[in-house]
Design a protein around this motif. Structure first.
Motif, PDB file in Angstrom:
ATOM      1  N   VAL A  54      60.909 -55.733  16.399  1.00 12.70           N
ATOM      2  CA  VAL A  54      59.698 -55.571  15.594  1.00 12.70           C
ATOM      3  C   VAL A  54      59.089 -54.203  15.888  1.00 12.70           C
ATOM      4  O   VAL A  54      58.976 -53.800  17.048  1.00 12.70           O
ATOM      5  CB  VAL A  54      58.673 -56.676  15.917  1.00 12.70           C
ATOM      6  N   TYR A  55      58.709 -53.486  14.820  1.00 14.42           N
ATOM      7  CA  TYR A  55      58.072 -52.192  15.034  1.00 14.42           C
ATOM      8  C   TYR A  55      57.063 -51.911  13.934  1.00 14.42           C
ATOM      9  O   TYR A  55      57.073 -52.530  12.864  1.00 14.42           O
ATOM     10  CB  TYR A  55      59.108 -51.068  15.115  1.00 14.42           C
ATOM     11  N   GLU A  56      56.181 -50.960  14.220  1.00 12.07           N
ATOM     12  CA  GLU A  56      55.176 -50.509  13.257  1.00 12.07           C
ATOM     13  C   GLU A  56      55.033 -49.006  13.406  1.00 12.07           C
ATOM     14  O   GLU A  56      54.859 -48.487  14.499  1.00 12.07           O
ATOM     15  CB  GLU A  56      53.830 -51.183  13.533  1.00 12.07           C
ATOM     16  N   ASP A  57      55.149 -48.287  12.311  1.00  7.13           N
ATOM     17  CA  ASP A  57      55.056 -46.836  12.300  1.00  7.13           C
ATOM     18  C   ASP A  57      53.743 -46.366  11.698  1.00  7.13           C
ATOM     19  O   ASP A  57      53.154 -47.051  10.848  1.00  7.13           O
ATOM     20  CB  ASP A  57      56.183 -46.232  11.456  1.00  7.13           C
ATOM     21  N   GLY A  58      53.312 -45.183  12.104  1.00  7.52           N
ATOM     22  CA  GLY A  58      52.132 -44.590  11.496  1.00  7.52           C
ATOM     23  C   GLY A  58      51.977 -43.142  11.895  1.00  7.52           C
ATOM     24  O   GLY A  58      52.716 -42.618  12.737  1.00  7.52           O
ATOM     25  N   VAL A  59      51.004 -42.484  11.274  1.00  8.47           N
ATOM     26  CA  VAL A  59      50.679 -41.087  11.565  1.00  8.47           C
ATOM     27  C   VAL A  59      49.177 -40.974  11.695  1.00  8.47           C
ATOM     28  O   VAL A  59      48.430 -41.541  10.897  1.00  8.47           O
ATOM     29  CB  VAL A  59      51.181 -40.143  10.448  1.00  8.47           C
TER      30      VAL A  59
END
Length: 302
Positions: free
Chosen positions: A13-18
């Motif tokens: 499980v992962y979550e990406d952002g900037v």
């Protein structure tokens, strides 16, 4: 910017952002793991990105850890910062913790991430409850440079001449890393324990994907970081008062343990553990031990 949780093919499980930093640069971040697990700031090596993971997905789940990772300047999705140091990137990590509403967390830094986690503890001691340095990179003496794998020995020598010669060399190494040769080819003179790990097809897949993301902007960010870590650091390790566990292998040809001992000697609250007949990739084979120890120490220090 936040995104929804996603899953890799093997169920990670992962979550990406900037996020936007105060100086206007962008910082790309990623959460790895169950949102209900214990957050750990994980600072990866050089060169590497937020996409790096242990090929064994069970370790992180079983320990109950969730990693917060970020691309340092010039890597992956993060804006380059020419002339950067190590200490100023500690400020980026402090802003990252602010962005995610994290007050104080355990943190770990591997290889080139080692100086960065130490700088964070020196510059923002209230933000880390305990830190682990794993095969941390350190300034080297001439006899230690001779011990390095060939590509690192050459890069270290060129850094003595300045940023430009180092950059031109890393442009060539980048091309090799992005070719079919990959990391396992570039480091074909590494010790047997490291070559065994790099021979694993699962590890090779992770490495290819990670390096492609890390170096997609070019070799400038890699040169910036390598040059910043070369020679005397821009912070004093003696300023680190946070509890430190330093893990190292005695057959490390990327970061000699003799150099690590010099930095360890400057730390006030540190325990050095040296594995025998182990190379630079010990973080993969000993990740569970490293995490268990860090979380236990973090809890006891609060």
């Amino acid at each position: 910017m936040r995104t929804q949780l996603q899953k890799t093919d093997d169920g990670r499980v992962y979550e990406d952002g900037v996020m936007k930093l105060r100086d206007g640069r962008e910082l790309a971040w990623r959460w790895w793991g169950d949102p209900d697990a214990t957050p750990i700031l994980r600072i990866q090596g050089t060169p590497s990105s937020r996409n790096q993971y242990n090929p064994n997905p069970n370790v992180q789940r079983e320990v109950g850890a969730r990693y917060l990772m970020a691309d340092r300047p010039g890597y992956g999705g993060s804006t380059r910062k020419p002339g950067r140091g190590i200490a100023d990137i500690a400020d980026d990590y402090a802003e990252l913790l602010d962005f995610h509403g994290l007050d104080r967390v355990p943190a770990t830094g591997t290889s080139g991430g080692g100086p960065h986690v130490l700088a964070l503890a020196a510059r923002h001691p209230d933000r880390v409850s305990a830190i682990s340095v794993v095969v941390g990179g350190t300034p080297l003496e001439p006899d230690e440079i001779k011990q390095l794998v060939g590509v690192n020995a050459r890069g270290y020598a060129l850094a003595d001449e300045g940023w430009q010669p180092l950059y031109e060399f890393l442009v060539q190494v980048r091309e090799r890393l992005l070719s079919n040769e990959g990391m396992q080819g570039v480091l074909d003179d590494a010790p047997p324990p490291d070559r065994a790990i790099m021979a694993d097809p699962v590890w090779q897949k992770m490495s290819r994907e990670n390096i492609a993301e890390t170096l997609k902007q070019g070799a400038e960010g890699w040169a910036d970081e390598s040059y910043a870590m070369h020679g005397e650091w821009d912070f004093d390790p003696a300023d680190v008062k946070t509890s430190v566990k330093w893990w190292h292998g005695d057959d490390d040809k990327n970061a000699p343990v003799s150099a690590a001992r010099r930095v360890v000697a400057q730390l006030s609250d540190v325990d050095l553990h040296v594995w025998h007949d182990e190379g630079h990739f010990v973080s993969l084979t000993h990740e569970r031990e490293i995490l268990d120890e860090l979380l236990a120490r973090s809890t006891s220090k609060r």
